[in-house]
Design a protein around this motif. Structure first.
Motif, PDB file in Angstrom:
ATOM      1  N   UNK A  44      -3.270  -2.617   5.812  1.00  0.00           N
ATOM      2  CA  UNK A  44      -2.500  -3.103   4.663  1.00  0.00           C
ATOM      3  C   UNK A  44      -1.521  -4.216   5.028  1.00  0.00           C
ATOM      4  N   UNK A  45      -0.896  -4.123   6.209  1.00  0.00           N
ATOM      5  CA  UNK A  45       0.032  -5.178   6.627  1.00  0.00           C
ATOM      6  C   UNK A  45      -0.713  -6.487   6.834  1.00  0.00           C
ATOM      7  N   UNK A  46      -1.907  -6.419   7.445  1.00  0.00           N
ATOM      8  CA  UNK A  46      -2.691  -7.624   7.684  1.00  0.00           C
ATOM      9  C   UNK A  46      -3.127  -8.276   6.380  1.00  0.00           C
ATOM     10  N   UNK A  47      -3.343  -7.451   5.351  1.00  0.00           N
ATOM     11  CA  UNK A  47      -3.784  -7.974   4.060  1.00  0.00           C
ATOM     12  C   UNK A  47      -2.624  -8.347   3.141  1.00  0.00           C
ATOM     13  N   UNK A  48      -1.396  -8.101   3.589  1.00  0.00           N
ATOM     14  CA  UNK A  48      -0.237  -8.417   2.763  1.00  0.00           C
ATOM     15  C   UNK A  48      -0.069  -7.491   1.572  1.00  0.00           C
ATOM     16  N   UNK A  49      -0.573  -6.272   1.689  1.00  0.00           N
ATOM     17  CA  UNK A  49      -0.493  -5.315   0.583  1.00  0.00           C
ATOM     18  C   UNK A  49       0.293  -4.075   0.994  1.00  0.00           C
ATOM     19  N   UNK A  50       1.374  -4.305   1.703  1.00  0.00           N
ATOM     20  CA  UNK A  50       2.143  -3.189   2.254  1.00  0.00           C
ATOM     21  C   UNK A  50       3.298  -2.766   1.355  1.00  0.00           C
ATOM     22  N   UNK A  51       3.912  -3.731   0.670  1.00  0.00           N
ATOM     23  CA  UNK A  51       5.173  -3.446  -0.009  1.00  0.00           C
ATOM     24  C   UNK A  51       4.980  -3.174  -1.500  1.00  0.00           C
ATOM     25  N   UNK A  56       3.111   2.353  -0.077  1.00  0.00           N
ATOM     26  CA  UNK A  56       4.029   3.022   0.841  1.00  0.00           C
ATOM     27  C   UNK A  56       3.913   4.542   0.742  1.00  0.00           C
ATOM     28  N   UNK A  57       3.740   5.058  -0.477  1.00  0.00           N
ATOM     29  CA  UNK A  57       3.605   6.502  -0.665  1.00  0.00           C
ATOM     30  C   UNK A  57       2.337   7.021  -0.004  1.00  0.00           C
ATOM     31  N   UNK A  58       1.228   6.316  -0.223  1.00  0.00           N
ATOM     32  CA  UNK A  58      -0.044   6.758   0.358  1.00  0.00           C
ATOM     33  C   UNK A  58      -0.042   6.636   1.879  1.00  0.00           C
ATOM     34  N   UNK A  59       0.548   5.560   2.391  1.00  0.00           N
ATOM     35  CA  UNK A  59       0.588   5.375   3.844  1.00  0.00           C
ATOM     36  C   UNK A  59       1.497   6.403   4.512  1.00  0.00           C
ATOM     37  N   UNK A  60       2.598   6.750   3.837  1.00  0.00           N
ATOM     38  CA  UNK A  60       3.481   7.796   4.371  1.00  0.00           C
ATOM     39  C   UNK A  60       2.736   9.129   4.451  1.00  0.00           C
ATOM     40  N   UNK A  61       1.928   9.417   3.420  1.00  0.00           N
ATOM     41  CA  UNK A  61       1.139  10.645   3.426  1.00  0.00           C
ATOM     42  C   UNK A  61       0.119  10.628   4.571  1.00  0.00           C
ATOM     43  N   UNK A  62      -0.537   9.487   4.774  1.00  0.00           N
ATOM     44  CA  UNK A  62      -1.512   9.375   5.861  1.00  0.00           C
ATOM     45  C   UNK A  62      -0.851   9.553   7.218  1.00  0.00           C
ATOM     46  N   UNK A  63       0.353   9.002   7.366  1.00  0.00           N
ATOM     47  CA  UNK A  63       1.088   9.162   8.620  1.00  0.00           C
ATOM     48  C   UNK A  63       1.346  10.640   8.902  1.00  0.00           C
ATOM     49  N   UNK A  64       1.782  11.365   7.888  1.00  0.00           N
ATOM     50  CA  UNK A  64       2.072  12.791   8.046  1.00  0.00           C
ATOM     51  C   UNK A  64       0.790  13.564   8.368  1.00  0.00           C
ATOM     52  N   UNK A  65      -0.297  13.248   7.676  1.00  0.00           N
ATOM     53  CA  UNK A  65      -1.558  13.969   7.899  1.00  0.00           C
ATOM     54  C   UNK A  65      -2.123  13.697   9.292  1.00  0.00           C
ATOM     55  N   UNK A  66      -2.050  12.436   9.726  1.00  0.00           N
ATOM     56  CA  UNK A  66      -2.527  12.122  11.069  1.00  0.00           C
ATOM     57  C   UNK A  66      -1.659  12.813  12.119  1.00  0.00           C
ATOM     58  N   UNK A 173      -6.469   2.380   0.621  1.00  0.00           N
ATOM     59  CA  UNK A 173      -5.984   1.433  -0.395  1.00  0.00           C
ATOM     60  C   UNK A 173      -7.076   0.499  -0.894  1.00  0.00           C
ATOM     61  N   UNK A 174      -8.306   0.727  -0.449  1.00  0.00           N
ATOM     62  CA  UNK A 174      -9.413  -0.099  -0.908  1.00  0.00           C
ATOM     63  C   UNK A 174      -9.363  -1.530  -0.414  1.00  0.00           C
ATOM     64  N   UNK A 175      -8.870  -1.749   0.801  1.00  0.00           N
ATOM     65  CA  UNK A 175      -8.735  -3.095   1.365  1.00  0.00           C
ATOM     66  C   UNK A 175      -9.949  -3.392   2.249  1.00  0.00           C
ATOM     67  N   UNK A 176     -10.671  -4.505   2.015  1.00  0.00           N
ATOM     68  CA  UNK A 176     -11.795  -4.868   2.881  1.00  0.00           C
ATOM     69  C   UNK A 176     -11.307  -5.108   4.311  1.00  0.00           C
ATOM     70  N   UNK A 177     -12.063  -4.643   5.278  1.00  0.00           N
ATOM     71  CA  UNK A 177     -11.662  -4.753   6.674  1.00  0.00           C
ATOM     72  C   UNK A 177     -12.406  -5.912   7.348  1.00  0.00           C
TER      73      UNK A 177
END
Length: 311
Positions: A44-51, A56-66, A173-177
Motif C-alpha cells: 500500500x505504501x508503494x502504491x500511495x494508498x496508505x493514508x 489503516x484499519x485493515x493494515x492494523x488488523x493484518x499486523x495483529x493477525x500476523x 486492499x486490492x492493489x496490483x502487485x
C-alpha cells in the motif's frame, strides 16, 4: 499458626507466579521480532494508498493477525525444542527451556493463537488475505517440525515468510502487485536471511552445539555466494523498477524515484559490511543497531515517499 502462615505465603507467591508465566509467554512470543510485521504496509505504501481510514484499519488488523500467527509458531517451536535448547549456551535462557513456561502451556497457547488468527481473518479480511495468512501459518509450522532440517528449503521458507508479509497488504486492499516489487522484496529478504545464516556459520566455527544443526551441512562459501547473489538481484530489480519510467517526464521537483536507487544501493552495501564480517544477526537488530544504516534507510524512505507523492 503454621497453617495460616503457609496460606499467607501462598497468596503472596501466586500473583508473582502468574505474572512470571505471562511474562515468560510474552518473551517466548519474541516481541522484538514483531517489527517484521510492519512489512504489511509495503505494497500500500508503494502504491500511495496508505493514508485512509479503511486502509489503516485493515493494515492494523493484518499486523495483529500476523503477530498472533508468528507468536503461535514461536511458542510451538520452543515447546518442541525445549530439550535441545537446554543444551544450548544461549537458547537455554528461553522461558520454555528455562522452565519459566511449562511445555504444555506453551503448546496450548500456541495452538489457541494459531486457531484464532485464521478464524478472525476469515471473518474480517478478504478471502485472498485470509488464505495467505493461513498458508503462512501452515508453512511456518511445517518449518518448525521438519522443513528447517532441509538444505536450501529452510532458506526458501524463511524468505517466503517475508514476501508473504509484504504481499498481504496489497491483497487485502486490492492493489496490483508490481513484478519488480516482488523480485526486490523476495531477493532482498533472501539476502538478509542468507547473511544471517552465514554469520551464524562463521560464529560457530570450531564449536559444537552452538547453533542449529543444519548449519554444519552448509559451507560458509556457499552461504556467502547466496547472500551475494541475492543482493545483486535485489539491486537489479530495484533499479529496473526505478528506471522503468525514466524516459517519462516527471512533474516533481526532482526525479525522486530514480534518485532513490542511490540510497537503496548504499543501504545494501552497508548491510553487506555486517554480512561480510559475520555479524549480521537478526535483520531488525542490524538495521536499528547501526546509526549509519538507519539514516540511509530514512533517506531512502523519504525519497520513496516523495516519489509516490510526486512532490
Amino acid at each position: 499458626m503454621t497453617l495460616l502462615r503457609e496460606r499467607s505465603d501462598r497468596r503472596r507467591t501466586a500473583p508473582s507466579d502468574t505474572g512470571g508465566l505471562l511474562t515468560g509467554l510474552l518473551l517466548t512470543a519474541r516481541p522484538k521480532q514483531w517489527v517484521k510485521n510492519v512489512l504489511v504496509i509495503a505494497a500500500p505504501a508503494a502504491a500511495g494508498e496508505l493514508f485512509s481510514v479503511h486502509a489503516l484499519t485493515r493494515l492494523a488488523l493484518l499486523f495483529v493477525l500476523f503477530t498472533a500467527c508468528a507468536a503461535a509458531v514461536y511458542l510451538v517451536n520452543d515447546a518442541r525444542d525445549a530439550a535441545a535448547d537446554r543444551a544450548h549456551p544461549v537458547k537455554c535462557r528461553r522461558p520454555v527451556a528455562a522452565g519459566r513456561v511449562p511445555v504444555p502451556v506453551a503448546y496450548a497457547t500456541g495452538i489457541a493463537l494459531g486457531a484464532l488468527a485464521p478464524a478472525v481473518a476469515v471473518r474480517l479480511c478478504p478471502p485472498e488475505a485470509a488464505a495467505l495468512l493461513t498458508a503462512y501459518l501452515a508453512m511456518q509450522l511445517a518449518y518448525c517440525f521438519s522443513l528447517k532440517q532441509v538444505l536450501v528449503v529452510d532458506l526458501a521458507v524463511v524468505t517466503t515468510g517475508f514476501v508473504m508479509r509484504a504481499v498481504i497488504g496489497g491483497l487485502a486492499l486490492g492493489i496490483p502487485l508490481s513484478r519488480w516489487f516482488l523480485i526486490t522484496t523476495g531477493f532482498g529478504a533472501l539476502f538478509m536471511v542468507a547473511a544471517k545464516r552465514y554469520s551464524e556459520a562463521v560464529q560457530m566455527t570450531g564449536e559444537t552445539g552452538a547453533t542449529r544443526a543444519l548449519l554444519t551441512e552448509y559451507t560458509t562459501g556457499y552461504l556467502r555466494f547466496v547472500w551475494q547473489l541475492a543482493a545483486g538481484v535485489a539491486v537489479l530489480g530495484y533499479c529496473l523498477w526505478a528506471l522503468e519510467e525514466g524516459g517519462v517526464p516527471h512533474t516533481s521537483v526532482l526525479p525522486w524515484r530514480q534518485l532513490s536507487v542511490i540510497a537503496f544501493v548504499l543501504a545494501v552495501l552497508r548491510y553487506a559490511v555486517f554480512a561480510d564480517r559475520g555479524t549480521a544477526g537478526e535483520p531488525e537488530d542490524v538495521v536499528l543497531g547501526d546509526r549509519a544504516l538507519a539514516v540511509i534507510g530514512l533517506v531512502w524512505a523519504a525519497m520513496y515517499a516523495l516519489a509516490v507523492a510526486d512532490w
